[in-house]
Design an enzyme around this catalytic site. Structure first.
Site, PDB file in Angstrom:
ATOM      1  N   LYS A  68       0.374  -0.586  -0.307  1.00 45.77           N
ATOM      2  CA  LYS A  68       0.072  -0.329   0.211  1.00 45.77           C
ATOM      3  C   LYS A  68       0.462   1.357  -0.064  1.00 45.77           C
ATOM      4  CE  LYS A  68      -3.788   1.815   2.648  1.00 45.77           C
ATOM      5  NZ  LYS A  68      -4.425   2.050   3.770  1.00 45.77           N
ATOM      6  N   SER A 143     -10.118   1.637   2.346  1.00 48.40           N
ATOM      7  CA  SER A 143      -9.310   2.101   1.580  1.00 48.40           C
ATOM      8  C   SER A 143      -7.889   1.548   0.861  1.00 48.40           C
ATOM      9  CB  SER A 143      -8.449   3.400   2.454  1.00 48.40           C
ATOM     10  OG  SER A 143      -7.311   2.682   3.023  1.00 48.40           O
ATOM     11  N   SER A 167     -10.297  -1.033   6.862  1.00 41.39           N
ATOM     12  CA  SER A 167      -9.529  -0.476   4.961  1.00 41.39           C
ATOM     13  C   SER A 167      -9.186  -1.890   4.769  1.00 41.39           C
ATOM     14  CB  SER A 167      -8.660   0.653   5.468  1.00 41.39           C
ATOM     15  OG  SER A 167      -9.547   1.940   5.315  1.00 41.39           O
TER      16      SER A 167
HETATM   17  N1  GLN Z   1     -12.996   3.916   5.858  1.00 45.20           N
HETATM   18  C1  GLN Z   1     -13.078   4.236   6.753  1.00 45.20           C
HETATM   19  C2  GLN Z   1     -12.340   5.881   6.482  1.00 45.20           C
HETATM   20  O1  GLN Z   1     -12.813   6.092   6.073  1.00 45.20           O
HETATM   21  C3  GLN Z   1     -11.682   3.525   6.989  1.00 45.20           C
HETATM   22  C4  GLN Z   1     -10.526   3.542   7.119  1.00 45.20           C
HETATM   23  C5  GLN Z   1      -9.100   2.848   6.906  1.00 45.20           C
HETATM   24  O2  GLN Z   1      -9.009   2.165   7.829  1.00 45.20           O
HETATM   25  N2  GLN Z   1      -8.022   3.291   7.313  1.00 45.20           N
HETATM   26  O3  GLN Z   1     -11.929   6.111   7.746  1.00 45.20           O
END
Ligand code: GLN
Length: 471
Positions: A68, A143, A167
């Site tokens: 990532k 994400s 995420s």
């Molecule tokens: N989708 C969640 C957010 O927007 C989690 C993001 C993540 O785990 N980095 O905050």
């Protein structure tokens, strides 16, 4: 191609395959597929070709992985898929990446993500969205959507992601791969761009449960550069867990609130079928109430932006971040604001504003402090549950992958899609998304993951359940 980490290592050890050939096959395939799905934002071919030369003597034998775009990797660009860090070359590597390098995992490139890990669809990336391999116009989740799509379409053997509120698990569920987030503290956060430091944890995307155990073992461990990292080895307990073939003696909880309104009927059916399978394998399953979970999303959307606004304050165009000579500014304030206005996209700005607001004098007690208190209550409720049960199972995401653009203009709708994953981060628990089945929608077959959650440091319970179901 189509190798698992385990089979790759076996084939290299037996001499049937050569690491350099596998690497080049993966690089070629990935670059080709990437034109369609945008799972990678950068390929590090030169780095990979150099690395593979010395991989023979290592444990992971140069297995090609995706990383990532949030893990710092010395001498190479890490941009967090933001204009703010578009050309940022990190002077050092994140500890967990170094651990994997040492074990012999070969990074082929950086994968797409929502800007600074904010989002649930990978649409907030400066480089455009990734396409779900199972749906032509569908998001891969987020994400870490690039990492999930890359493994699902065999562009690499495994990949790394981070999970602050889901995420890893949510994109794993939507792309039909294994996604695992260890207990907070298992993996050092040093050198991973921080989103919300008390919630962030790195983890893996793999094709099998065993591969997730292998990679997690090598990336985790005590790091003196991260005071929250734990000095506890869990290799043996994971190995034992993988050998299980039934779930006799296990007590598993299912949370009633997770099956209420908002849950797609197709997802519900797949999860309930899996719960029956768990019973068939000998576990005792009970349905319980966890009503305080109704507040988890509200608590997360105070604590996360609070920490995030603090973590992103370093991107001011002076210490770090995007710079442009053509900016017109009258004073330091207008300099900061023009840099931050240009460098960050809408979601980042929204969360910086919310975070700054809840931390400001007068509102700190009313929002931030209160959220911390409710967070503690949520953790205590989990403690009670885990004094009776070995694990909790349920859905990862209320729906399968949605269409690109469907939720991007409705932040609340987007936030609600993380309702099942967020509480886990508030309590620092380990959890996995295990492929559980597919739903037919508009002529497409969309994957759904089963969520398996255990108490802190009880990863072996997750791996036992997951490997029995996988077998
Ligand atoms: N989708 C969640 C957010 O927007 C989690 C993001 C993540 O785990 N980095 O905050």
């Amino acid at each position: 191609m189509n190798l698992t980490l385990e089979s790759y290592i076996n084939h290299i050890n037996s001499g049937e395959l050569k690491a350099v050939d596998v690497l080049n096959n993966y690089l070629n395939k990935s670059k080709d597929l990437n034109k369609e799905n945008n799972a990678f934002v950068r390929f590090h071919e030169e780095y990979a070709n150099e690395f593979i030369k010395n991989s023979d003597s290592t444990i992971l034998k140069g297995a090609p992985i995706g990383v990532k775009d949030i893990f710092l990797t010395k001498g190479l660009v890490t941009s967090c898929c933001s204009k703010m860090l578009q050309n940022y070359i990190s002077p050092y590597s994140s500890t967990c990446f170094l651990n994997l390098e040492k074990a012999g995992a070969c990074m082929i490139g950086k994968t797409n993500m929502d800007e600074f890990a904010m989002g649930s669809s990978t649409e907030n990336s400066f480089f455009g969205p990734t396409i779900n391999p199972y749906g032509k116009n569908r998001i891969p989740g987020g994400s870490s959507g690039g990492s999930a799509a890359a493994v699902a379409s065999d562009m690499c053997i495994a990949s790394l992601g981070t999970d602050t509120g889901g995420s890893i698990r949510q994109p794993a569920s939507m792309c039909g791969v294994v996604g695992f987030k260890p207990t907070y503290g298992r993996v050092s956060r040093y050198g991973i761009q921080a989103m919300a430091s008390s919630l962030d944890q790195a983890g893996v995307f793999t094709k099998t449960v065993k591969d997730a155990a292998i990679l997690t073992k090598y990336m985790s461990g005590k790091d003196k550069k991260d005071a929250t990292s734990l000095d506890l080895d869990f290799s043996d307990s994971l190995d034992l867990a993988l050998q299980k073939d039934n779930l006799k003696g296990y007590k598993i909880a299912v949370i009633n609130q997770f099956f209420s309104e908002g849950l797609d009927q197709g997802v519900k059916k797949i999860i309930l079928d899996k719960i029956e399978e768990i019973k068939d394998k000998g576990a005792e399953v009970e349905y319980i109430d966890f009503s305080i979970l109704d507040y988890a999303l509200s608590v997360y959307y105070i604590i996360m932006p609070a920490e995030l606004s603090t973590n992103l304050s370093r991107f001011d165009g002076i210490r770090f971040g995007h710079q442009d000579e053509t900016f017109k500014y009258d004073d330091i304030y207008s300099y900061y604001s023009s840099i931050r206005n240009e460098g960050f996209q809408d979601e980042a700005k929204r969360r910086i504003m919310i975070g700054t607001y809840v931390l400001s004098a007068g509102y700190y007690d009313a929002y931030y402090l209160r959220a911390q208190k409710v967070r503690k209550l949520i953790k205590e409720e989990y403690d009670k549950i885990f004094s009776k049960y070995d694990a909790i199972v349920g859905p990862v995401s209320p729906t399968p992958a949605w269409k690109i653009g469907e939720k991007i203009n409705d932040p609340i709708k987007m936030y609600l899609s993380d309702i099942y994953t967020i509480p886990v981060n508030l309590a620092g628990l380990p959890a996995m998304s295990l492929p559980a089945g597919n739903i037919e929608k508009d002529g497409e077959s969309l994957p759904v993951g089963l969520h398996i959650i255990a108490n802190q440091l009880k990863e072996e319970n997750i791996f036992s359940i997951a490997s029995v179901l996988e077998k």
